[in-house]
Design a protein around this motif. Structure first.
Motif, PDB file in Angstrom:
ATOM      1  N   GLU A   1      49.408  -0.832  62.819  1.00  0.00           N
ATOM      2  CA  GLU A   1      50.230   0.217  62.206  1.00  0.00           C
ATOM      3  C   GLU A   1      49.418   1.336  61.575  1.00  0.00           C
ATOM      4  OE1 GLU A   1      52.904  -1.707  59.536  1.00  0.00           O
ATOM      5  OE2 GLU A   1      54.393  -1.999  61.115  1.00  0.00           O
ATOM      6  N   ILE A   2      48.226   1.019  61.065  1.00  0.00           N
ATOM      7  CA  ILE A   2      47.463   2.069  60.384  1.00  0.00           C
ATOM      8  C   ILE A   2      46.405   2.716  61.279  1.00  0.00           C
ATOM      9  CG2 ILE A   2      47.817   1.057  58.098  1.00  0.00           C
ATOM     10  CD1 ILE A   2      44.644   0.425  58.419  1.00  0.00           C
ATOM     11  N   LEU A   3      46.238   2.179  62.508  1.00  0.00           N
ATOM     12  CA  LEU A   3      45.190   2.721  63.388  1.00  0.00           C
ATOM     13  C   LEU A   3      45.634   4.016  64.066  1.00  0.00           C
ATOM     14  CD1 LEU A   3      43.790  -0.373  65.343  1.00  0.00           C
ATOM     15  CD2 LEU A   3      42.675   0.891  63.496  1.00  0.00           C
ATOM     16  N   PHE A   4      44.778   5.023  63.997  1.00  0.00           N
ATOM     17  CA  PHE A   4      44.975   6.222  64.818  1.00  0.00           C
ATOM     18  C   PHE A   4      44.389   5.924  66.190  1.00  0.00           C
ATOM     19  CE2 PHE A   4      45.499   8.544  60.826  1.00  0.00           C
ATOM     20  CZ  PHE A   4      46.520   9.420  61.182  1.00  0.00           C
ATOM     21  N   LYS A   5      45.213   6.060  67.231  1.00  0.00           N
ATOM     22  CA  LYS A   5      44.741   5.726  68.575  1.00  0.00           C
ATOM     23  C   LYS A   5      44.565   7.010  69.375  1.00  0.00           C
ATOM     24  CE  LYS A   5      47.583   2.079  67.343  1.00  0.00           C
ATOM     25  NZ  LYS A   5      48.856   2.161  66.617  1.00  0.00           N
ATOM     26  N   VAL A   6      43.454   7.100  70.079  1.00  0.00           N
ATOM     27  CA  VAL A   6      43.210   8.267  70.934  1.00  0.00           C
ATOM     28  C   VAL A   6      42.650   7.796  72.272  1.00  0.00           C
ATOM     29  CG1 VAL A   6      42.862   9.963  69.111  1.00  0.00           C
ATOM     30  CG2 VAL A   6      40.936   8.587  69.852  1.00  0.00           C
ATOM     31  N   LYS A   7      42.782   8.662  73.290  1.00  0.00           N
ATOM     32  CA  LYS A   7      42.217   8.345  74.600  1.00  0.00           C
ATOM     33  C   LYS A   7      41.313   9.483  75.034  1.00  0.00           C
ATOM     34  CE  LYS A   7      45.340   4.984  76.320  1.00  0.00           C
ATOM     35  NZ  LYS A   7      46.402   4.589  77.243  1.00  0.00           N
ATOM     36  N   ASP A   8      40.258   9.147  75.751  1.00  0.00           N
ATOM     37  CA  ASP A   8      39.407  10.220  76.256  1.00  0.00           C
ATOM     38  C   ASP A   8      39.926  10.676  77.623  1.00  0.00           C
ATOM     39  OD1 ASP A   8      38.495   8.466  78.163  1.00  0.00           O
ATOM     40  OD2 ASP A   8      36.443   8.333  77.398  1.00  0.00           O
ATOM     41  N   ARG A   9      39.188  11.623  78.266  1.00  0.00           N
ATOM     42  CA  ARG A   9      39.709  12.235  79.487  1.00  0.00           C
ATOM     43  C   ARG A   9      39.828  11.242  80.638  1.00  0.00           C
ATOM     44  NH1 ARG A   9      36.611  16.972  80.930  1.00  0.00           N
ATOM     45  NH2 ARG A   9      36.123  17.263  78.731  1.00  0.00           N
TER      46      ARG A   9
ATOM     47  N   PHE B   1      39.995   7.089  58.603  1.00  0.00           N
ATOM     48  CA  PHE B   1      41.343   7.496  58.998  1.00  0.00           C
ATOM     49  C   PHE B   1      42.285   6.300  58.922  1.00  0.00           C
ATOM     50  CE2 PHE B   1      38.233  10.118  61.068  1.00  0.00           C
ATOM     51  CZ  PHE B   1      38.730  11.403  60.921  1.00  0.00           C
ATOM     52  N   ARG B   2      43.378   6.462  58.215  1.00  0.00           N
ATOM     53  CA  ARG B   2      44.403   5.407  58.186  1.00  0.00           C
ATOM     54  C   ARG B   2      45.757   6.078  58.288  1.00  0.00           C
ATOM     55  NH1 ARG B   2      41.905   1.248  53.597  1.00  0.00           N
ATOM     56  NH2 ARG B   2      39.897   1.120  54.659  1.00  0.00           N
ATOM     57  N   ASP B   3      46.568   5.594  59.222  1.00  0.00           N
ATOM     58  CA  ASP B   3      47.856   6.243  59.431  1.00  0.00           C
ATOM     59  C   ASP B   3      48.847   5.798  58.362  1.00  0.00           C
ATOM     60  OD1 ASP B   3      49.865   7.744  60.396  1.00  0.00           O
ATOM     61  OD2 ASP B   3      50.022   6.769  62.345  1.00  0.00           O
TER      62      ASP B   3
ATOM     63  N   ARG C   1      46.836   8.726  48.061  1.00  0.00           N
ATOM     64  CA  ARG C   1      47.333   8.041  49.263  1.00  0.00           C
ATOM     65  C   ARG C   1      47.341   9.038  50.412  1.00  0.00           C
ATOM     66  NH1 ARG C   1      53.345   6.009  49.770  1.00  0.00           N
ATOM     67  NH2 ARG C   1      53.133   4.803  47.877  1.00  0.00           N
ATOM     68  N   VAL C   2      46.366   8.923  51.297  1.00  0.00           N
ATOM     69  CA  VAL C   2      46.102   9.947  52.304  1.00  0.00           C
ATOM     70  C   VAL C   2      45.885   9.333  53.684  1.00  0.00           C
ATOM     71  CG1 VAL C   2      45.133  11.696  50.768  1.00  0.00           C
ATOM     72  CG2 VAL C   2      43.688   9.835  51.592  1.00  0.00           C
ATOM     73  N   LYS C   3      45.816  10.179  54.672  1.00  0.00           N
ATOM     74  CA  LYS C   3      45.553   9.720  56.042  1.00  0.00           C
ATOM     75  C   LYS C   3      44.069   9.832  56.398  1.00  0.00           C
ATOM     76  CE  LYS C   3      50.098  10.851  58.002  1.00  0.00           C
ATOM     77  NZ  LYS C   3      50.581   9.697  58.766  1.00  0.00           N
ATOM     78  N   GLU C   4      43.358  10.725  55.712  1.00  0.00           N
ATOM     79  CA  GLU C   4      41.929  10.931  55.983  1.00  0.00           C
ATOM     80  C   GLU C   4      41.221  11.014  54.640  1.00  0.00           C
ATOM     81  OE1 GLU C   4      40.952  14.285  58.563  1.00  0.00           O
ATOM     82  OE2 GLU C   4      39.061  14.514  57.502  1.00  0.00           O
ATOM     83  N   PHE C   5      40.135  10.264  54.472  1.00  0.00           N
ATOM     84  CA  PHE C   5      39.462  10.251  53.180  1.00  0.00           C
ATOM     85  C   PHE C   5      37.988   9.905  53.339  1.00  0.00           C
ATOM     86  CE2 PHE C   5      39.413   5.595  52.911  1.00  0.00           C
ATOM     87  CZ  PHE C   5      40.435   5.258  53.793  1.00  0.00           C
ATOM     88  N   ILE C   6      37.231  10.172  52.274  1.00  0.00           N
ATOM     89  CA  ILE C   6      35.799   9.858  52.289  1.00  0.00           C
ATOM     90  C   ILE C   6      35.593   8.524  51.585  1.00  0.00           C
ATOM     91  CG2 ILE C   6      33.468  10.635  51.692  1.00  0.00           C
ATOM     92  CD1 ILE C   6      34.798  12.761  53.271  1.00  0.00           C
ATOM     93  N   MET C   7      34.859   7.657  52.247  1.00  0.00           N
ATOM     94  CA  MET C   7      34.619   6.338  51.679  1.00  0.00           C
ATOM     95  C   MET C   7      33.140   6.000  51.779  1.00  0.00           C
ATOM     96  SD  MET C   7      36.647   2.941  52.751  1.00  0.00           S
ATOM     97  CE  MET C   7      36.026   1.316  52.426  1.00  0.00           C
TER      98      MET C   7
END
Ligand code: ZN
Length: 569
Positions: free
Chosen positions: A91-99, A139-141, A151-157
């Protein structure tokens, strides 16, 4: 820095949707701007604060012997599949695909990646222990971004990972990080409490969280002021309050439970109202859960909240309405455990011996009163199931617990071998035997710290930065830039401060004094120097720390010395 050349877009109005002080003040003081919900740009002042926190973190991590690296944010999905977290954290993973349609995720944390690295690079016990860390974007969705940087979607850790040959070594690594964290937060000007925590999704066996008590916090912690006991509410226990502390009037003790009609009653609260008037502490709350695949009834007092983390099962979820109806023949609101034999019942330990209780009759719109829990209910297990509440006894001493809201800024975990086994991070011991490395992981929410500091350090005028993380240490305010002598003195003090290595900003804007004072207070520079015609006529400039109410009149030649004294406090 000259203000006229800076980018400091301060706002007079409180922005809409900014609910908590840090969110409001970071926007108003021109430190951050939203790009989308839960996604922020750090403007120059905000970025300076962030960099200062990062520097403190880096110095203490290096001092503790950790090694800085930079791992990618883009992770091949199959690595996440090897540990099963592609599913559990789906649920919290941002998923992407390459070309070429290859699946990646944007890293929400880096256990998988660092363990893959260790598996490839560490072969022998001679290379251990190692502690590897980075300061990097995560990144956490997040489904409901809120509260500015909290409470954010992108942060520095900052995330660190230790690898050891045995448990004793892992304990030492854990302790070293725990100590480093205390120093880091103190240097940032944060007052934190460290609490025992539930390990949750990280899969560890032991963990502590570093919490900043704040009404804006989303976590809850139970603390004892007497002995210092502190625990995340999920993990907190209290001295068990037995039935003796909730005595039953003799007339409520009856030979057997009696059913009575309760039309329209759906909740514990409904039953506390006339004509029923059953106090919540005399009611039994019956919750239907599926524990490890098996329908189970969980009982707590009506005034208590179930703590899911305390349920004695590997997996637990609330039962669906159709499962409840099938099992008990009634709807939530009229459920109870009296006479239930086919379904296991787990009761909170505080219910043991309770008499004169009221609970649902498993018949819609009916309840039973006069319940003697041990006599009338078949309880399979008595366990601590409840959330601790303010005013209960400390489990470690005679003190009283207080439950507060808090912001989590850091977390240290013992991970054991969960990741090293899944990803083949093994080493050869002295005898040439292959063993999995023992791991720990240690996080600090760097961008969240910016918000936590503001939550703790502000007043009605604005932020009050601790010197160590202030965007600039000193603001020099010439009140009239068209007055020659004023500008000469201001420029001279500004130059001297820079020469002395003090971070200063010169407010050379052609604005009214009120605007300059308000902005300086809003942003919260630790020290403010005011240069005006009136004070110059009295022979000085005004030096004031942000936390002081009165300014000191100081001859210009002594100004820098006085400023440095105030900064040293
Ligand atoms: Zn105590």
């Amino acid at each position: 820095m000259r203000w006229s050349q800076a980018l400091i877009p301060t706002l007079r109005e409180v922005p809409k949707d900014a609910e908590i002080p840090s969110h409001q003040l970071l926007l108003r003081a021109g430190l951050i701007r939203p790009l989308a919900a839960g996604v922020y740009t750090f403007l120059p002042l905000g970025f300076r604060v962030l960099k200062k926190i990062e520097r403190i973190v880096r110095e203490e991590m290096d001092r503790a012997g950790a090694l800085e690296v930079l791992m990618p944010a883009l992770h091949p999905r199959e690595i996440w599949e090897q540990t099963g977290r592609a599913t559990t954290l789906d649920e919290i993973l941002f998923k992407v695909k390459d070309r070429s349609d290859r699946a990646f995720v944007l890293g929400p944390t880096h256990e998988e990646i660092v363990t893959t690295l260790a598996a490839a690079e560490i072969r022998s016990y001679k290379q251990l222990p190692k502690n590897i860390y980075q300061i990097q974007t995560k990144f956490r969705d997040e489904p409901r971004p809120r509260f500015g940087l909290i409470r954010v979607k992108e942060f520095i850790m900052k995330d660190a990972y230790s690898f050891d040959v045995d448990e004793a070594g892992a304990d030492r690594s854990y302790q070293a990080m725990y100590e480093a964290y205390k120093i880091i937060f103190a240097r940032c000007g944060l007052r934190t409490i460290d609490v025992e925590a539930h390990s949750g999704a990280m899969g560890g066996s032991s963990s502590h969280e570093f919490m900043v008590v704040s009404p804006a916090g989303e976590d809850r912690v139970a603390c004892c002021a007497t002995c210092g006991y502190a625990a995340n509410l999920e993990k907190a226990t209290s001295r068990v309050i037995g039935p003796t502390s909730r005595p039953v009037p003799p007339e409520e003790r009856v030979a057997h439970p009696a059913k009575f009609a309760t039309p329209g009653v759906r909740t514990i609260e409904d039953l506390t109202k006339p004509p029923f008037n059953v106090p919540a502490e005399r009611q039994i709350k019956t919750l239907v859960y599926v524990l490890d695949g098996k329908i189970t009834l969980l009982l707590v007092h009506g005034c208590d909240e179930l703590n899911e983390a305390k349920i004695p099962a590997a997996t637990a979820r609330p039962a669906h309405p159709d499962e409840i109806r099938a099992a008990l023949g009634a709807l939530p609101g009229s459920l109870g455990a009296v006479g239930v034999r086919q379904i296991p019942v787990i009761a909170d330990a505080t219910l043991r011996g309770a008499t004169g209780m009221t609970t649902g009759a498993n018949e819609n719109e009916f309840h039973v009163r006069g319940v003697d829990v041990e006599r009338d209910i078949t309880v399979a297990q008595w366990v601590d199931l409840r959330m601790v509440q303010t005013g209960e006894g400390c489990p470690k001493c005679d003190g009283i617990l207080r439950v507060d809201s808090a912001i989590e800024v850091g977390h240290v975990f013992k991970l054991g071998t969960k990741y090293s086994v899944a990803l083949g991070a093994n080493y050869l011991d002295e005898k040439g035997a292959s063993r999995p490395m023992i791991m720990g992981c240690y996080g600090i929410g760097v961008s969240r710290c910016v918000a936590a500091i503001v939550e703790q350090c502000h007043d009605e005028k604005g932020i009050v930065w601790p010197r160590s993380v202030a965007p600039y240490e000193v603001a020099v305010l010439p009140l009239n830039i068209n007055h020659g002598p004023t500008m000469e003195v201001a420029e001279e003090i500004y130059r001297e401060l820079l020469d002395a290595g003090v971070e200063a900003i010169l407010d050379d804007r052609p604005d009214r004094p009120g605007v300059k004072f308000n902005d300086a207070d809003l942003i919260g520079f630790p020290v403010r120097v005011t240069v005006g015609e009136k004070s110059l006529a009295k022979g000085g400039v005004e030096v004031k720390a942000r936390c002081e109410t009165e300014a000191a009149l100081v001859p210009p030649v002594q100004a820098v010395a006085v400023i440095r004294e105030k900064l040293a406090v």
